[in-house]
Design an enzyme around this catalytic site. Structure first.
Site, PDB file in Angstrom:
ATOM      1  N   GLY A 152       0.828  -1.196   0.000  1.00  0.00           N
ATOM      2  CA  GLY A 152       0.000   0.000   0.000  1.00  0.00           C
ATOM      3  C   GLY A 152       0.863   1.246   0.000  1.00  0.00           C
ATOM      4  O   GLY A 152       2.092   1.183  -0.057  1.00  0.00           O
ATOM      5  N   GLU A 153       0.199   2.400   0.077  1.00  0.00           N
ATOM      6  CA  GLU A 153       0.910   3.672   0.019  1.00  0.00           C
ATOM      7  C   GLU A 153       0.258   4.667   0.951  1.00  0.00           C
ATOM      8  O   GLU A 153      -0.963   4.771   1.023  1.00  0.00           O
ATOM      9  CB  GLU A 153       0.893   4.214  -1.412  1.00  0.00           C
ATOM     10  CG  GLU A 153       1.749   5.440  -1.611  1.00  0.00           C
ATOM     11  CD  GLU A 153       1.943   5.789  -3.080  1.00  0.00           C
ATOM     12  OE1 GLU A 153       2.693   6.729  -3.361  1.00  0.00           O
ATOM     13  OE2 GLU A 153       1.333   5.121  -3.937  1.00  0.00           O
ATOM     14  N   GLY A 154       1.075   5.385   1.706  1.00  0.00           N
ATOM     15  CA  GLY A 154       0.565   6.395   2.626  1.00  0.00           C
ATOM     16  C   GLY A 154       1.359   7.673   2.521  1.00  0.00           C
ATOM     17  O   GLY A 154       2.120   7.874   1.566  1.00  0.00           O
ATOM     18  N   GLY A 155       1.207   8.555   3.517  1.00  0.00           N
ATOM     19  CA  GLY A 155       1.887   9.841   3.488  1.00  0.00           C
ATOM     20  C   GLY A 155       3.399   9.713   3.523  1.00  0.00           C
ATOM     21  O   GLY A 155       4.117  10.552   2.991  1.00  0.00           O
ATOM     22  N   PHE A 156       3.903   8.672   4.171  1.00  0.00           N
ATOM     23  CA  PHE A 156       5.343   8.474   4.297  1.00  0.00           C
ATOM     24  C   PHE A 156       5.942   7.988   2.982  1.00  0.00           C
ATOM     25  O   PHE A 156       7.029   8.380   2.583  1.00  0.00           O
ATOM     26  CB  PHE A 156       5.602   7.427   5.393  1.00  0.00           C
ATOM     27  CG  PHE A 156       7.045   7.188   5.711  1.00  0.00           C
ATOM     28  CD1 PHE A 156       7.638   7.806   6.804  1.00  0.00           C
ATOM     29  CD2 PHE A 156       7.824   6.331   4.948  1.00  0.00           C
ATOM     30  CE1 PHE A 156       8.966   7.583   7.124  1.00  0.00           C
ATOM     31  CE2 PHE A 156       9.157   6.103   5.246  1.00  0.00           C
ATOM     32  CZ  PHE A 156       9.729   6.732   6.338  1.00  0.00           C
ATOM     33  N   GLY A 157       5.243   7.127   2.297  1.00  0.00           N
ATOM     34  CA  GLY A 157       5.744   6.517   1.070  1.00  0.00           C
ATOM     35  C   GLY A 157       5.069   5.176   0.856  1.00  0.00           C
ATOM     36  O   GLY A 157       3.965   4.945   1.342  1.00  0.00           O
TER      37      GLY A 157
ATOM     38  N   VAL B 129       4.773   0.915   1.042  1.00  0.00           N
ATOM     39  CA  VAL B 129       5.101  -0.197   1.933  1.00  0.00           C
ATOM     40  C   VAL B 129       5.098  -1.483   1.112  1.00  0.00           C
ATOM     41  O   VAL B 129       4.136  -1.764   0.387  1.00  0.00           O
ATOM     42  CB  VAL B 129       4.082  -0.304   3.090  1.00  0.00           C
ATOM     43  CG1 VAL B 129       4.494  -1.393   4.070  1.00  0.00           C
ATOM     44  CG2 VAL B 129       3.948   1.028   3.814  1.00  0.00           C
TER      45      VAL B 129
ATOM     46  N   LYS C  90       8.932  -0.194   4.757  1.00  0.00           N
ATOM     47  CA  LYS C  90       8.387   1.130   4.448  1.00  0.00           C
ATOM     48  C   LYS C  90       9.494   1.969   3.816  1.00  0.00           C
ATOM     49  O   LYS C  90      10.560   2.149   4.397  1.00  0.00           O
ATOM     50  CB  LYS C  90       7.873   1.791   5.728  1.00  0.00           C
ATOM     51  CG  LYS C  90       7.072   3.071   5.504  1.00  0.00           C
ATOM     52  CD  LYS C  90       6.817   3.810   6.801  1.00  0.00           C
ATOM     53  CE  LYS C  90       5.692   3.234   7.603  1.00  0.00           C
ATOM     54  NZ  LYS C  90       5.328   4.091   8.760  1.00  0.00           N
TER      55      LYS C  90
ATOM     56  N   ASP D 158      -1.317  10.385  17.517  1.00  0.00           N
ATOM     57  CA  ASP D 158      -2.056  10.138  16.266  1.00  0.00           C
ATOM     58  C   ASP D 158      -2.800   8.807  16.341  1.00  0.00           C
ATOM     59  O   ASP D 158      -2.703   7.979  15.443  1.00  0.00           O
ATOM     60  CB  ASP D 158      -1.090  10.159  15.079  1.00  0.00           C
ATOM     61  CG  ASP D 158      -1.815  10.357  13.740  1.00  0.00           C
ATOM     62  OD1 ASP D 158      -2.951  10.887  13.751  1.00  0.00           O
ATOM     63  OD2 ASP D 158      -1.252   9.984  12.704  1.00  0.00           O
TER      64      ASP D 158
END
Length: 397
Positions: free
Chosen positions: A90-95, A97, A121, A217
């Site tokens: 998947g993909e999130g704000g950090f980059g 995974v 990650k 968070d």
């Protein structure tokens, strides 16, 4: 930088595992002045500007120095099949995974399907979260060891490449299960929801021991599940050391996820240990209702879950109208009402009126006991009825 919130108003782009907070920090690896030699001091156990982590708990421990492996970029590239699409989780704000495979004994790259599965990650250089969060993740998770915190195995800093390596959590995030992005995922039962809430509460209670770490968070996408649905808190990029020297709070730039952040934090930037308790209350509300904290697709007046459902949490009759229909018949009304009342306490506007996470954990364990007793009582009654002699039929001749 002002108020930087990510919204959960629509299905999140976060990855199903190890999802980061979305678009909430204005740092990047290229803008940091933090040197690699300074980072090496942290990794070898020196105390950095965030301070030390001196507290401990019977269920977890603080390591004197991070027990982490330093990976080369080449090793992680090999472990994740060159970061090809079929290993993307998947993909999130950090980059992004990726799934990877390592030898269990020496953590060297292994062939896909062999050895130990890990989650890798990889920082996107354009990420808004960036270097400071990567450093925070290493500093906190490298030293904190607890059954309800996700385990960080190591890191990589190879020129411009920043990566983190975690234990793999096969069931993904609580968010994915509650809001079922994948239609093949079965709805979580009441028992499993309670188990997850208790596990997450244990993790937060450990962090709050001696009022030292504020997670900042807490949300459903940051609660990951192992193969047995044991909950583990992940993503420590926004974690802060709590107040010291008699202070009640720390003041910091407001970061987090809209819908979960405590009102006093949004209004003043004052961050309390009990700001986390508010976030826990929001997640508990999501667990009970099966609805997102914020959803613009709901009718006007119902888009903010806390504002809409708060009046229903103290009434058994009203509570029934907001409980998740997918768990109907699986819980006793008494247990559900106690869970709702505990949620209401967590959502108190004044942080001083909220319970501690230790008290929240005790409350959830008491609710679990109610449920177990109700189940045992039903089993006994059923067993008793099945062993009663049927009435003998009188046959006239």
């Amino acid at each position: 930088m002002g108020l930087c919130f990510s919204s959960s108003s629509s299905p999140s782009p976060n990855p199903p595992n190890y999802s980061g907070s979305t678009s909430n920090v204005g740092f990047s690896a290229t803008t940091s002045s933090f040197g690699k030699s300074q980072f090496s001091e942290i990794a070898s156990g020196s105390i950095d500007s965030e301070g030390s982590l001196p507290f401990c708990s019977p269920d977890g421990q603080i390591l004197e120095r991070p027990n982490l492996k330093e990976f080369s970029f080449g090793d992680l590239k090999s472990a994740a099949k060159s970061f090809k699409g079929d290993t993307l989780l998947g993909e999130g704000g950090f980059g992004r995974v990726y799934k990877g495979w390592l030898d269990e004994k020496n953590l060297t790259p292994a062939k896909p399907g062999s050895g130990m599965v890990v989650a890798i990650k990889k920082l996107n250089p354009e990420s808004t979260q960036g270097f400071q969060e990567w450093k925070s993740e290493v500093n906190f998770l490298g030293r904190l060891s607890h059954p309800n915190l996700v385990k960080l195995l190591g890191y990589c800093w190879d020129e411009d490449e920043l990566l983190l390596v975690y234990e793999f959590m096969p069931k993904g995030s609580l968010e994915n299960h509650l809001f079922r992005r994948n239609p093949n995922i079965e709805p979580l039962s009441w028992n499993t929801r309670l188990k997850i809430a208790i596990g997450a509460a244990r993790g937060l209670a450990f962090l709050h021991s001696s009022e030292k770490v504020i997670y900042r968070d807490f949300k459903a996408s940051n609660i990951l599940l192992d193969g047995n649905y044991n909950a583990k808190i992940s993503d420590f990029g926004l974690a802060k050391l709590g107040p010291s020297g008699g202070q009640s709070h720390v003041t910091t730039r407001v970061m987090g996820t809209y819908g979960y952040a405590a009102p006093e934090y949004i209004a003043t930037g004052h961050l309390y240990v009990k700001s986390d308790v508010y976030g826990f209350g929001v997640v508990l509300l999501e667990i009970l209702t099966g609805m997102r904290a914020l959803d613009t697709r709901r009718p006007t007046g119902q888009q903010n879950l806390v504002e809409w459902t708060k009046p229903c949490l103290s009434s058994k009759k009203k509570l029934k109208t907001i409980m998740d229909g997918k768990i109907e018949g699986q819980y006793s009304p008494k247990a559900a009402l106690q869970a709702a009342q505990l949620t209401l306490k967590c959502l108190e506007h004044d942080p001083k009126q909220r319970p501690s996470m230790k008290e929240v954990l005790e409350g959830l364990e008491a609710i679990e006991t109610i449920h177990e007793k109700t189940k045992e009582s039903k089993t006994r009654n059923s067993h008793h009825n099945s062993h009663q002699h049927p009435r003998q039929r009188v046959v006239r001749v």
